[in-house]
Scaffold this motif. Structure first.
Motif, PDB file in Angstrom:
ATOM      1  N   THR A  73      19.421 -16.155  72.042  1.00  0.00           N
ATOM      2  CA  THR A  73      20.279 -14.951  71.646  1.00  0.00           C
ATOM      3  C   THR A  73      19.193 -14.080  70.806  1.00  0.00           C
ATOM      4  OG1 THR A  73      22.006 -16.424  71.170  1.00  0.00           O
ATOM      5  CG2 THR A  73      21.891 -14.451  69.984  1.00  0.00           C
ATOM      6  N   THR A  74      18.272 -14.694  70.056  1.00  0.00           N
ATOM      7  CA  THR A  74      17.132 -13.760  69.484  1.00  0.00           C
ATOM      8  C   THR A  74      16.392 -12.784  70.591  1.00  0.00           C
ATOM      9  OG1 THR A  74      16.764 -15.068  67.688  1.00  0.00           O
ATOM     10  CG2 THR A  74      15.277 -13.686  68.117  1.00  0.00           C
ATOM     11  N   LEU A  75      16.071 -13.515  71.804  1.00  0.00           N
ATOM     12  CA  LEU A  75      15.609 -12.772  72.819  1.00  0.00           C
ATOM     13  C   LEU A  75      16.578 -11.600  73.137  1.00  0.00           C
ATOM     14  CD1 LEU A  75      12.840 -13.097  74.505  1.00  0.00           C
ATOM     15  CD2 LEU A  75      14.506 -13.778  76.324  1.00  0.00           C
ATOM     16  N   ARG A  76      17.868 -11.903  73.630  1.00  0.00           N
ATOM     17  CA  ARG A  76      18.697 -10.951  73.932  1.00  0.00           C
ATOM     18  C   ARG A  76      18.974  -9.927  73.236  1.00  0.00           C
ATOM     19  NH1 ARG A  76      21.830 -12.214  78.348  1.00  0.00           N
ATOM     20  NH2 ARG A  76      23.523 -11.326  77.581  1.00  0.00           N
ATOM     21  N   CYS A  77      18.980 -10.034  71.673  1.00  0.00           N
ATOM     22  CA  CYS A  77      19.007  -9.068  70.888  1.00  0.00           C
ATOM     23  C   CYS A  77      17.909  -7.835  70.881  1.00  0.00           C
ATOM     24  CB  CYS A  77      19.009  -9.594  69.310  1.00  0.00           C
ATOM     25  SG  CYS A  77      20.642 -10.395  68.957  1.00  0.00           S
ATOM     26  N   LEU A  78      16.635  -8.595  71.104  1.00  0.00           N
ATOM     27  CA  LEU A  78      15.509  -7.756  71.256  1.00  0.00           C
ATOM     28  C   LEU A  78      15.820  -6.870  72.291  1.00  0.00           C
ATOM     29  CD1 LEU A  78      12.489 -10.434  70.302  1.00  0.00           C
ATOM     30  CD2 LEU A  78      13.261  -8.375  69.174  1.00  0.00           C
ATOM     31  N   ALA A  79      16.066  -7.395  73.551  1.00  0.00           N
ATOM     32  CA  ALA A  79      16.364  -6.720  74.860  1.00  0.00           C
ATOM     33  C   ALA A  79      17.573  -5.762  74.757  1.00  0.00           C
ATOM     34  CB  ALA A  79      16.527  -7.711  75.779  1.00  0.00           C
ATOM     35  N   GLY A  80      18.306  -5.988  73.598  1.00  0.00           N
ATOM     36  CA  GLY A  80      19.494  -4.758  73.544  1.00  0.00           C
ATOM     37  C   GLY A  80      20.640  -5.391  74.586  1.00  0.00           C
ATOM     38  N   LEU A  81      20.617  -6.608  74.810  1.00  0.00           N
ATOM     39  CA  LEU A  81      21.692  -7.404  75.601  1.00  0.00           C
ATOM     40  C   LEU A  81      22.756  -7.836  74.753  1.00  0.00           C
ATOM     41  CD1 LEU A  81      19.528  -9.216  78.576  1.00  0.00           C
ATOM     42  CD2 LEU A  81      20.890  -6.901  78.507  1.00  0.00           C
ATOM     43  N   GLU A  82      22.480  -8.280  73.414  1.00  0.00           N
ATOM     44  CA  GLU A  82      23.519  -8.702  72.474  1.00  0.00           C
ATOM     45  C   GLU A  82      23.150  -7.499  71.403  1.00  0.00           C
ATOM     46  OE1 GLU A  82      25.549 -10.697  72.910  1.00  0.00           O
ATOM     47  OE2 GLU A  82      24.757 -12.168  74.540  1.00  0.00           O
ATOM     48  N   THR A  83      24.439  -7.456  70.610  1.00  0.00           N
ATOM     49  CA  THR A  83      24.666  -6.300  69.526  1.00  0.00           C
ATOM     50  C   THR A  83      24.444  -7.575  68.063  1.00  0.00           C
ATOM     51  OG1 THR A  83      25.481  -4.500  70.766  1.00  0.00           O
ATOM     52  CG2 THR A  83      25.594  -4.550  68.372  1.00  0.00           C
ATOM     53  N   PRO A  84      23.541  -7.510  67.464  1.00  0.00           N
ATOM     54  CA  PRO A  84      23.567  -8.211  66.169  1.00  0.00           C
ATOM     55  C   PRO A  84      24.493  -7.398  65.120  1.00  0.00           C
ATOM     56  CG  PRO A  84      21.233  -7.725  66.754  1.00  0.00           C
ATOM     57  CD  PRO A  84      22.259  -7.070  67.524  1.00  0.00           C
ATOM     58  N   GLU A  85      25.007  -8.319  64.338  1.00  0.00           N
ATOM     59  CA  GLU A  85      25.994  -7.818  63.185  1.00  0.00           C
ATOM     60  C   GLU A  85      25.219  -7.306  61.922  1.00  0.00           C
ATOM     61  OE1 GLU A  85      28.326  -9.748  65.951  1.00  0.00           O
ATOM     62  OE2 GLU A  85      26.823 -10.642  65.157  1.00  0.00           O
ATOM     63  N   GLY A  86      23.832  -7.926  61.810  1.00  0.00           N
ATOM     64  CA  GLY A  86      23.161  -7.336  60.624  1.00  0.00           C
ATOM     65  C   GLY A  86      21.654  -7.298  61.073  1.00  0.00           C
ATOM     66  N   GLY A  87      20.884  -6.464  60.222  1.00  0.00           N
ATOM     67  CA  GLY A  87      19.394  -6.491  60.422  1.00  0.00           C
ATOM     68  C   GLY A  87      19.165  -5.272  61.244  1.00  0.00           C
ATOM     69  N   THR A  88      17.665  -5.252  61.502  1.00  0.00           N
ATOM     70  CA  THR A  88      16.927  -4.113  62.192  1.00  0.00           C
ATOM     71  C   THR A  88      15.958  -4.632  63.047  1.00  0.00           C
ATOM     72  OG1 THR A  88      15.277  -3.567  60.692  1.00  0.00           O
ATOM     73  CG2 THR A  88      17.368  -2.253  60.200  1.00  0.00           C
ATOM     74  N   ILE A  89      15.805  -3.902  64.211  1.00  0.00           N
ATOM     75  CA  ILE A  89      14.731  -4.258  65.163  1.00  0.00           C
ATOM     76  C   ILE A  89      13.790  -2.824  65.495  1.00  0.00           C
ATOM     77  CG2 ILE A  89      14.065  -4.840  67.450  1.00  0.00           C
ATOM     78  CD1 ILE A  89      16.766  -6.650  67.449  1.00  0.00           C
ATOM     79  N   SER A  90      12.687  -2.891  65.336  1.00  0.00           N
ATOM     80  CA  SER A  90      11.630  -1.506  65.091  1.00  0.00           C
ATOM     81  C   SER A  90      10.387  -1.827  66.375  1.00  0.00           C
ATOM     82  CB  SER A  90      11.136  -1.350  64.031  1.00  0.00           C
ATOM     83  OG  SER A  90      11.911  -0.814  63.043  1.00  0.00           O
ATOM     84  N   PHE A  91      10.369  -0.951  67.342  1.00  0.00           N
ATOM     85  CA  PHE A  91       9.602  -1.197  68.149  1.00  0.00           C
ATOM     86  C   PHE A  91       8.340   0.141  67.658  1.00  0.00           C
ATOM     87  CE2 PHE A  91      11.539  -2.780  72.399  1.00  0.00           C
ATOM     88  CZ  PHE A  91      12.148  -3.882  71.468  1.00  0.00           C
ATOM     89  N   ALA A  92       7.248  -0.246  67.304  1.00  0.00           N
ATOM     90  CA  ALA A  92       6.418   0.634  66.732  1.00  0.00           C
ATOM     91  C   ALA A  92       7.129   1.259  65.483  1.00  0.00           C
ATOM     92  CB  ALA A  92       5.635   1.544  67.668  1.00  0.00           C
ATOM     93  N   ASP A  93       7.163   2.862  65.426  1.00  0.00           N
ATOM     94  CA  ASP A  93       8.030   3.604  64.407  1.00  0.00           C
ATOM     95  C   ASP A  93       9.339   3.834  64.919  1.00  0.00           C
ATOM     96  OD1 ASP A  93       5.577   3.407  63.161  1.00  0.00           O
ATOM     97  OD2 ASP A  93       4.896   5.260  64.073  1.00  0.00           O
ATOM     98  N   LYS A  94       9.679   3.271  66.047  1.00  0.00           N
ATOM     99  CA  LYS A  94      11.045   3.502  66.529  1.00  0.00           C
ATOM    100  C   LYS A  94      12.099   2.500  66.425  1.00  0.00           C
ATOM    101  CE  LYS A  94      13.654   4.864  70.871  1.00  0.00           C
ATOM    102  NZ  LYS A  94      13.551   4.995  72.392  1.00  0.00           N
ATOM    103  N   VAL A  95      12.911   2.977  65.674  1.00  0.00           N
ATOM    104  CA  VAL A  95      14.107   1.795  65.380  1.00  0.00           C
ATOM    105  C   VAL A  95      14.928   1.505  66.597  1.00  0.00           C
ATOM    106  CG1 VAL A  95      16.102   1.236  63.793  1.00  0.00           C
ATOM    107  CG2 VAL A  95      14.008   2.346  62.870  1.00  0.00           C
ATOM    108  N   VAL A  96      15.217   0.420  67.360  1.00  0.00           N
ATOM    109  CA  VAL A  96      15.971   0.463  68.347  1.00  0.00           C
ATOM    110  C   VAL A  96      17.268  -0.204  68.038  1.00  0.00           C
ATOM    111  CG1 VAL A  96      14.069   0.275  70.011  1.00  0.00           C
ATOM    112  CG2 VAL A  96      15.049  -1.765  69.061  1.00  0.00           C
ATOM    113  N   HIS A  97      17.438  -0.724  66.756  1.00  0.00           N
ATOM    114  CA  HIS A  97      18.548  -1.331  66.174  1.00  0.00           C
ATOM    115  C   HIS A  97      18.509  -1.435  64.892  1.00  0.00           C
ATOM    116  CE1 HIS A  97      22.431  -3.682  65.997  1.00  0.00           C
ATOM    117  NE2 HIS A  97      21.966  -4.382  65.178  1.00  0.00           N
ATOM    118  N   ASP A  98      19.629  -0.840  64.090  1.00  0.00           N
ATOM    119  CA  ASP A  98      20.001  -1.024  62.754  1.00  0.00           C
ATOM    120  C   ASP A  98      21.514  -1.052  62.747  1.00  0.00           C
ATOM    121  OD1 ASP A  98      20.385  -0.244  60.006  1.00  0.00           O
ATOM    122  OD2 ASP A  98      18.703   0.950  59.977  1.00  0.00           O
ATOM    123  N   ALA A  99      21.861  -2.385  62.158  1.00  0.00           N
ATOM    124  CA  ALA A  99      23.179  -2.548  62.040  1.00  0.00           C
ATOM    125  C   ALA A  99      24.127  -1.785  61.029  1.00  0.00           C
ATOM    126  CB  ALA A  99      23.408  -3.999  61.751  1.00  0.00           C
TER     127      ALA A  99
END
Length: 386
Positions: A44-70
């Protein structure tokens, strides 16, 4: 590409929290392995990194780009995250040739220059699949299909490569071959990667760091050597192969197993007054088998038990010994014990010995004990950072 940062990641399915306030940083070019049993949250963590799951909380950043911010409701779709993904099931398009399967990420991203300059052939060459480019997946073996999947995951030179248990469907020989190939590719190309597995041998072989998960949280994040030498909890120790467990009680004359034998803990001995019960963990190759009258090296712990069963394994026998109800497994050298051991029946008295330096000790809460200190696992704080 600089670091990838996961902060306070939380994912729920209904009322169940699958990923619980997880924090992790992946450095540029680092190969991180998410290790744990089924249901621990690693996929599930891997799928959140991939964008295949949408987390209810937290952020994911690739370098300076935020790809998820709940909180800000930011969620960059998978095809815009510049990732490569290698699945357990290969996931090759059956109606496409190998060439077209490898080229698919380039076409989706409209990377026409890469297609024109031979990126597909280059990726196929990295995994020794150049001769397969005009075949279809149904004409390939499982190992060949997985190598094609790896080539497809790398062809677009992604910021992050995600491996979802890619070796699970291969037989033992092919698993070792593809694992070695992935390791060589990472050494040569230096891509950032997250690799999910439940197999400790894969984790130790591939990971720059291991992130061991339990119930959606990180239990320990360390180098493979550190995890092997110093598991931070009883859970980690058991999961990475220290399957032999001894429940010990403090007595005036030392720490004793339930049968009364004294167990020497060396510099792992808890300070007096800290606790009266501990768990000792050992790997099976830490243990030595003896007959009752054999001489045992001085300074080692000696446990008296009975033989349960023995299985021939070529140069060794796999042996199960009962020590007052606690079962210990070990490997006995065929050259040393092959004469008497195959003839011994269940209930035969035996002796097991081990060195105190091989023992790892944990308190009643599962925390590692190192002499006077107690190691607090990551789970106690709910997060982990590099």
């Amino acid at each position: 590409m600089s670091r990838i940062r996961v902060t306070n990641l939380t994912k729920r399915f209904g009322s169940s929290t699958i990923v619980d306030d997880l924090e992790l940083t992946i450095e540029e070019g680092e190969f991180v392995v998410l290790l744990g049993p089924s249901g621990c949250g690693k996929t599930t963590t891997l799928r959140c990194l991939a964008g295949l799951e949408t987390p209810e909380g937290g952020t994911i950043s690739f370098a300076d780009k935020v790809v998820h911010d709940a909180e800000r409701r930011v969620s960059v779709p998978t095809h815009k995250r510049n990732i490569g993904m290698i699945f357990q099931s290969y996931a090759l398009w059956p109606h496409m040739t190998v060439r077209d399967n490898i080229a698919y990420p380039l076409k989706v991203r409209r990377q026409k220059d890469a297609l024109r300059t031979g990126a597909v052939e280059k990726a196929a060459g990295m995994v020794d699949c150049e001769q397969l480019l005009d075949r279809y997946p149904s004409q390939l073996s499982g190992g060949q299909q997985q190598r094609v999947a790896v080539a497809r995951g790398l062809v677009s030179e992604p910021d992050l490569v995600l491996f979802d248990e890619p070796l699970s469907n291969l037989d033992a020989r092919l698993r070792d071959q593809v694992r070695t190939q992935i390791h060589q590719l990472h050494q040569r190309l230096g891509f950032s990667a997250v690799f999910v597995t439940h197999d400790q041998s894969e984790a130790f072989a591939l990971g720059d760091r291991l992130a061991i998960m339990k119930s959606g949280r990180l239990e320990q994040v360390d180098t493979p050597q550190q995890v092997f030498d110093e598991p931070s909890s009883d859970y980690v120790a058991q999961f990475i192969g220290m399957a032999n467990r001894l429940d010990l009680t403090r007595h005036q004359d030392g720490w004793k197993a339930s049968n009364g034998d004294v167990v020497h803990l060396g510099d792992r001995t808890p300070e007096r007054g800290s606790t009266d019960t501990v768990v000792a963990r050992l790997r099976r190759d830490d243990l030595r088998l003896h007959r009752p009258d054999d001489r045992v090296a001085p300074g080692t712990t000696v446990l008296h038990g009975t033989l349960v069963t023995t299985e021939f394994g070529g140069r060794h026998h796999d042996v199960l010994v009962d020590v007052d109800g606690q079962k210990l497994t070990l490997q006995a050298d065929t050259r040393e014990h092959g004469g008497w051991l195959p003839k011994a029946e269940g209930g035969h008295p035996v002796v097991v010995s081990f060195r105190s330096s091989d023992v790892r000790v944990f308190d009643a809460e599962g925390r590692a004990v190192r002499g006077a200190s107690v190691v607090t696992p990551i789970r106690a704080t709910g997060s982990a950072t590099s």
